[in-house]
Design an enzyme around this catalytic site. Sequence first.
Site, PDB file in Angstrom:
ATOM      1  N   LEU A  84       0.865  -1.170   0.000  1.00  0.00           N
ATOM      2  CA  LEU A  84       0.000   0.000   0.000  1.00  0.00           C
ATOM      3  C   LEU A  84       0.905   1.226   0.000  1.00  0.00           C
ATOM      4  O   LEU A  84       1.974   1.210   0.614  1.00  0.00           O
ATOM      5  CB  LEU A  84      -0.895   0.034   1.250  1.00  0.00           C
ATOM      6  CG  LEU A  84      -1.977  -1.040   1.383  1.00  0.00           C
ATOM      7  CD1 LEU A  84      -2.727  -0.859   2.698  1.00  0.00           C
ATOM      8  CD2 LEU A  84      -2.943  -1.020   0.208  1.00  0.00           C
ATOM      9  N   ASP A  85       0.465   2.294  -0.670  1.00  0.00           N
ATOM     10  CA  ASP A  85       1.230   3.541  -0.631  1.00  0.00           C
ATOM     11  C   ASP A  85       1.397   4.019   0.801  1.00  0.00           C
ATOM     12  O   ASP A  85       0.563   3.720   1.665  1.00  0.00           O
ATOM     13  CB  ASP A  85       0.508   4.635  -1.432  1.00  0.00           C
ATOM     14  CG  ASP A  85       0.443   4.326  -2.918  1.00  0.00           C
ATOM     15  OD1 ASP A  85       1.243   3.512  -3.387  1.00  0.00           O
ATOM     16  OD2 ASP A  85      -0.434   4.905  -3.592  1.00  0.00           O
ATOM     17  N   ARG A  86       2.449   4.786   1.055  1.00  0.00           N
ATOM     18  CA  ARG A  86       2.715   5.294   2.393  1.00  0.00           C
ATOM     19  C   ARG A  86       1.493   5.971   3.006  1.00  0.00           C
ATOM     20  O   ARG A  86       1.148   5.731   4.172  1.00  0.00           O
ATOM     21  CB  ARG A  86       3.870   6.304   2.357  1.00  0.00           C
ATOM     22  CG  ARG A  86       4.200   6.906   3.731  1.00  0.00           C
ATOM     23  CD  ARG A  86       4.950   8.231   3.601  1.00  0.00           C
ATOM     24  NE  ARG A  86       6.286   8.055   3.108  1.00  0.00           N
ATOM     25  CZ  ARG A  86       7.382   7.986   3.878  1.00  0.00           C
ATOM     26  NH1 ARG A  86       7.270   8.073   5.191  1.00  0.00           N
ATOM     27  NH2 ARG A  86       8.574   7.845   3.335  1.00  0.00           N
TER      28      ARG A  86
ATOM     29  N   ARG B 214      -5.320   6.643  -7.800  1.00  0.00           N
ATOM     30  CA  ARG B 214      -4.954   8.058  -7.738  1.00  0.00           C
ATOM     31  C   ARG B 214      -4.872   8.693  -9.130  1.00  0.00           C
ATOM     32  O   ARG B 214      -5.412   9.781  -9.368  1.00  0.00           O
ATOM     33  CB  ARG B 214      -3.630   8.206  -6.985  1.00  0.00           C
ATOM     34  CG  ARG B 214      -3.725   7.732  -5.540  1.00  0.00           C
ATOM     35  CD  ARG B 214      -2.362   7.536  -4.895  1.00  0.00           C
ATOM     36  NE  ARG B 214      -1.622   8.790  -4.797  1.00  0.00           N
ATOM     37  CZ  ARG B 214      -0.386   8.876  -4.302  1.00  0.00           C
ATOM     38  NH1 ARG B 214       0.240   7.789  -3.863  1.00  0.00           N
ATOM     39  NH2 ARG B 214       0.212  10.051  -4.244  1.00  0.00           N
TER      40      ARG B 214
END
Length: 295
Positions: free
Chosen positions: A124-126, A225
């Site tokens: 998962l992205d930060r 995104r």
Amino acid sequence: MTVSENGTLLPFLLTALSTMGRNKVKSLLTHGQVMVNDQVVTRHDHPLVQGQTVSILAMRKVSSDDLDGVQILFEDDDVLVIDKPAGLLSMGTDTEKEHTAYRILSDYMRMKNPKSRIFIVHRLDRDTSGVMMFAKRESVQQKLQNAWKDVVVERAYLAVVEGRVQQDTGTIISWLKESKTLIMYISRKEGDGQKAITHYEVLHRTGEYSLLKVQLETGRKNQIRVQMQSIGHPVVGDDRYGAIKDPLGRLGLHASVLSFHHPTTDKVMRFETDFPSAFLRVFSYDQKASVTIKS
């Protein structure tokens, strides 16, 4: 526990587990600890038929305070499922190697057994919070990664985006590429890049923001995104992909559901995390009750 008469799951559990409070019983469902005939079930209104067997899975209780905000949802000999907080890397980078979910969980495992290890299955992205899975053996990691499309039953996200999304539902299909500066973008040429398919449903909208349930058919880097930016509704707080507003002080993206076939038993496991209360900041308080997450 054997079902003696037809009905639905939550009332059955409330009766069978009468010593537990209602919220505790609902928590068992939310965290994938209830099985009906060897299949994990989370729906409160799941129909029961006389003669079926209902089982409760044990769940390791670990305080998120002890793990820098990481909450362990499920653990057995093969996998570790967590709820990752926003702001925490999944694994190390050239500039940050220590404060990561991987490092925190590695330390946790070694406290129990110095020889224990964990292995990254997906990321998962930060700044994205939510459900994430790790393998506890390299062979399990390889099995999951090699058959990821077949293993995963459902991956769903909650997204707060800028603007009022007009269509109640929609599907975004595009081809993604990565620039030299590591920014993902959509190619104008069909077939040029990685095909990305995202389905969304509007759960709530105001004049300024919309709350979406987003389901991935493919899992590309920064897929949600960049695709939300492409339809003019960037995820709030995402200045990397066109957002102007930051009402949450974080990226408005949360991995809410992960459902998969267990690598050893092949049973379907489903984990759904609580709705992030911070997301409700962009909606008026009196509308909170109308924000419903449809299963």
